[in-house]
Write a protein that holds these residues in place. Sequence first.
Motif, mmCIF file in Angstrom:
data_model
loop_
_atom_site.group_PDB
_atom_site.id
_atom_site.type_symbol
_atom_site.label_atom_id
_atom_site.label_comp_id
_atom_site.label_asym_id
_atom_site.label_seq_id
_atom_site.Cartn_x
_atom_site.Cartn_y
_atom_site.Cartn_z
ATOM 1 N N ILE B 26 0.884 -1.163 0.000
ATOM 2 C CA ILE B 26 0.000 0.000 0.000
ATOM 3 C C ILE B 26 0.924 1.215 0.000
ATOM 4 C CG2 ILE B 26 -1.743 1.283 1.269
ATOM 5 C CD1 ILE B 26 -2.705 -1.390 2.372
ATOM 6 N N ARG B 57 3.341 -6.828 5.796
ATOM 7 C CA ARG B 57 4.668 -6.330 6.132
ATOM 8 C C ARG B 57 5.055 -6.836 7.517
ATOM 9 N NH1 ARG B 57 5.781 -0.617 5.898
ATOM 10 N NH2 ARG B 57 4.419 -0.521 7.704
ATOM 11 N N ARG B 59 8.449 -6.494 10.432
ATOM 12 C CA ARG B 59 9.721 -5.838 10.731
ATOM 13 C C ARG B 59 10.530 -6.749 11.645
ATOM 14 N NH1 ARG B 59 11.460 -0.523 14.228
ATOM 15 N NH2 ARG B 59 13.550 -0.434 13.344
ATOM 16 N N GLY B 65 16.226 -4.942 12.174
ATOM 17 C CA GLY B 65 15.427 -3.724 12.163
ATOM 18 C C GLY B 65 14.784 -3.404 10.824
ATOM 19 N N ARG B 66 14.941 -4.279 9.841
ATOM 20 C CA ARG B 66 14.420 -3.962 8.510
ATOM 21 C C ARG B 66 12.961 -4.381 8.350
ATOM 22 N NH1 ARG B 66 18.631 -2.737 4.931
ATOM 23 N NH2 ARG B 66 16.924 -1.905 3.679
ATOM 24 N N PHE B 67 12.243 -3.557 7.586
ATOM 25 C CA PHE B 67 10.892 -3.930 7.159
ATOM 26 C C PHE B 67 11.004 -4.788 5.905
ATOM 27 C CE2 PHE B 67 10.007 -0.308 9.785
ATOM 28 C CZ PHE B 67 8.739 -0.514 10.288
ATOM 29 N N ALA B 85 11.694 -5.310 1.020
ATOM 30 C CA ALA B 85 10.864 -4.164 0.669
ATOM 31 C C ALA B 85 11.319 -3.613 -0.675
ATOM 32 C CB ALA B 85 10.969 -3.088 1.747
#
Lengths: 953, 90
Positions: B26, B57, B59, B65-67, B85
């Motif tokens: 989105i 999604r 995290r 710490g990455r999405f 991502a």
Amino acid sequence: MSGFRLETGGRVDRNQPVQFRFDGTSYQGLEGDTLASALLANGVMLFGRSFKYHRPRGILAAGSEEPNALVSVDRGPGRFTPNLRATGVEIHAGLNAVSQNRWPSLKADFGAINDRLGMFFPAGFYNKTFMWPRSFWDKVYEPAIRQMAGLGDAPTAEDPDHYASTYAHCDLLIVGAGPAGIDAALGSMDTNKRIILIDEQDELGGGALADPALWPWLERSHKALIDAPNVTILTRTTAFGYYHDNFIGAVQRLTDHLPKPGDGAREKLWRIRAGEVVLAQGAIERPLVFEGNDTPGVMLSSAAKIFATRYGVAVGKAVVLMAAHDSGWHDVFALAKAGVGIAAIIDVRERVDSALMQEAGRLGIAVHLNHSVMGVSGRHSVRAVQICNNDDYLARRIDCDAVLMAGGWTPSVHLWSHSKGSLKWRDDLGAYVPDQPNENVRCVGGCSGDWDFGNGAVIDVLPTPKDHSRIKAFVDFQNDVTAKDIKLAVREGFRSIEHIKRYTTNGMATDQGKTSNLNGLQIASSALDKPVPDIGLTSFRPPYTPQTFGALAGHAKGALFQPTRTTNIDSWADAHGAVFELVAQWRRARYFPKSGEDMHAAVNRECVAVRSSVGIFDASTLGKIEVVGPDAAEFLNRMYTNPWKALEPGRCRYGLLLKEDGFITDDGVSARLAPDRFHLTTTTGGAARVLNMMEDYLQTEWPDLDVWLTSTTEQYAVIALQGPNARKVLEPLVEGIDLSAEAFPHMAIREGMICGIPTRLFRVSFTGELGFEINVPTAYGRAVWERLMAQGAQYDITPYGTEAMHVLRAEKGFIIVGQDTDGTVTPFDAGLDWAVGKKKPDFVGKRSMARPDIVAPGRKQLVGLLTDDPNVVLEEGAQIVADPKQPVPMTMIGHVTSSYWSETLGRSIAFALVAGGHEMTGDTLHIPMPGKTHIAKVSGLVFYDPEGARLHV
Amino acid sequence: MILIHCPYCDEKRPEIEFANAGQAHIARPIDPSGESDADWETYLFIRANPRGRHHERWRHVHGCGRFFNAVRDTVTDKFETTYKAGEPRR
């Protein structure tokens, strides 16, 4: 035979007598006994009272499926454990067990009147009866039901034991150490796999423990497994739940079997991640359904065999078998050979294998084929059974003192079902067996269904000439569900087993229907005239058997329930008598009372000190984020409502953060240290949330921006020095920073040294006074604080806590996000539209500020409230109405968000969110409270120094 | 406890290291101010609630710490795949 202990046999140690108590009476058992076997050996048949009808109950099974014999074990204060199955309680010297669900005593129980009134307690009784009159619920029904409900008593004292927990990883986890589980372990032992073998009993063997012929094999296997370095054996350990990706929860019982609890952990929770799981849970024998099948002394045939061969205990001296399955015959033959007197074998089937008939004849046991037990004589123990021919119902009586039931076998698919493996119906077994796996798991042995259980008939209720609607033939022993209850549910229109289960409570007790589910299904199937698979199967859910809260909580209780975050200055506050409060996970000093002061006196004194001289406050808990990179200003410009690009290095700005829906989520003062470096602050509770939100936008919406975000909350201790004398206290301690008003104006930041420590010095104020916030590396926080205290002594420097901080900020009209806002407040609602950069093309939440609902009139807006009686301090959360004379229920137009006594102003002040509040300045509103309705007038938010003259000095 | 493959760490780790972050793919409109009320409402509030494959999604909050994005089956709770991502929808 002395009492019911057989002369020979069993795995008990006949040289090790053990004294224990049950219901206050002292008994002797043997090392290796369970409470059940030891009491049976002493001729005790009555173990408890049933849940609903308070019927006398004995032992049904020999393992963890036991539904009846629930006892409490008392090991002293705080060590009281209810609802233990007597079949799983190992006796030890001094064991003190008591029966449950009876008053005044087990033999004379007042609640047993429910049994006589049974016709008034059909399935759905509660739903049908306690509907009316409504007024009876609170005063009559609920207290009465609560008095009657439940099994054992909950312990009242705090549990002094502690509970360990661990993670484990293995290539192969085997649940169940019967012959099939042991074979699986032996088969993989010589690989390099890490293997864990779990069993709920005190020793390996499962069913083999009741088969002396297998004991030599068992001993050899046990030794081989112990010697294998790659095999971990966990006994007294129950795998209670099977979760995603082969994650199994198990509880190991470490001390309950010991005479003294000791200092070690009572239980240990194992969280095991396994490459492959082998389930070898075995199978559970099914009871038969007939009138009186719950009389003490009526039990599973397999249980009687276990008591005889494993524990050397006869369950009776004249035992009758009621069989629908060959396995019962073999059990009885074993009992006869062990010296147990057998009165008769009754089998519901018309014919059985001739070999069985021959063996019965050889042992001199009378056999009645095509017969059924239609009644049991005796209330506290069996005296006789009435049996009848299945065709002509011709009845006869057989004297006996125990009745064994052999109804066939139910593979234990509990953990398989937890893992979401599918099941298929087997007509020949009358049971569900594992079908398709959903994890890397397989079933072996009895629980797979791939096992020679022998031949048997699958039967719902034994034939009887009696009126089925008038007899109590039990299906679920623990919840007191009878065959007629299930038939009634079907008559009343229930079709799915899930509904029948909930209406009758069949299978909903703590044993989760281990002995009752399949009989319940068969009865429903007959009543509905549909095959069992069409009715469905209820779900099995963890835990397999009840587990203690202690084991699941582990160390996460008391002070370790969640971490308490403390600042470097916390120890000073503690030593100086601070009263603390928790803010998020932080422990913060709320106020510093001097002797004899209550909170209000202390807060008043602290506020006056800040306004008149200087106060010192530990602000270390403020969230801090370092924003670095060439695009740092651009990034903040997009995140916050305010413009950031033009902010000069060395200056600070109040930042307001919205969510994309346009509502305030956080705020804080931030400083630009360099063109590419910002020092952000957030609310104490919002730090992690804000960083997460910023990372989200940075990583996923604007990955092109060259920015790094780093949490620095715990890297800096922050000391707020506030009041007209703040500069004088600070000046002698600071090097390299000109503190004069001209060189260092309000909302500026300078870097330099304080007390020889590098500092980021902010000139900011959350009090409305001349103020500084001194950031130093965390480890130096207390040292700098103490230097400031010493330096400020001449000005009577006063430490103040969060309560005074709240009052001071409210006097100045500063909001606290989360207290004065609630996730539905826009900048305009909060009177903060000045902080919104109108010219910015975009920022998070900007578009939403034009949403129809946001621009519609009548929104709740933040205003000040001044009570007509200045001494009235409103309650925070109090509701507000426009017209106090309107009829109840009144229309609430808002509520009080902050409310304090202001010693400085000599009166109370408050904030409130009020519908259309910005248009109501000067209007009178009413706050109805118990006993009195308060009157207040709407004002602006700033009560003190509205020009800000005290700030810019 | 589910194991989740972090596409950045390239390791399967227990789910307690991760936080769900809602439906995936989105995108925030380039020019929110140009969006109609109806389009903005859809962007803000309207989310899929499928029975079966769901793009969402996550995290690796207690890790790198990455999405990242994932396809999870809402019936079985099984992760079909995870990916970085910015990579196209799978």
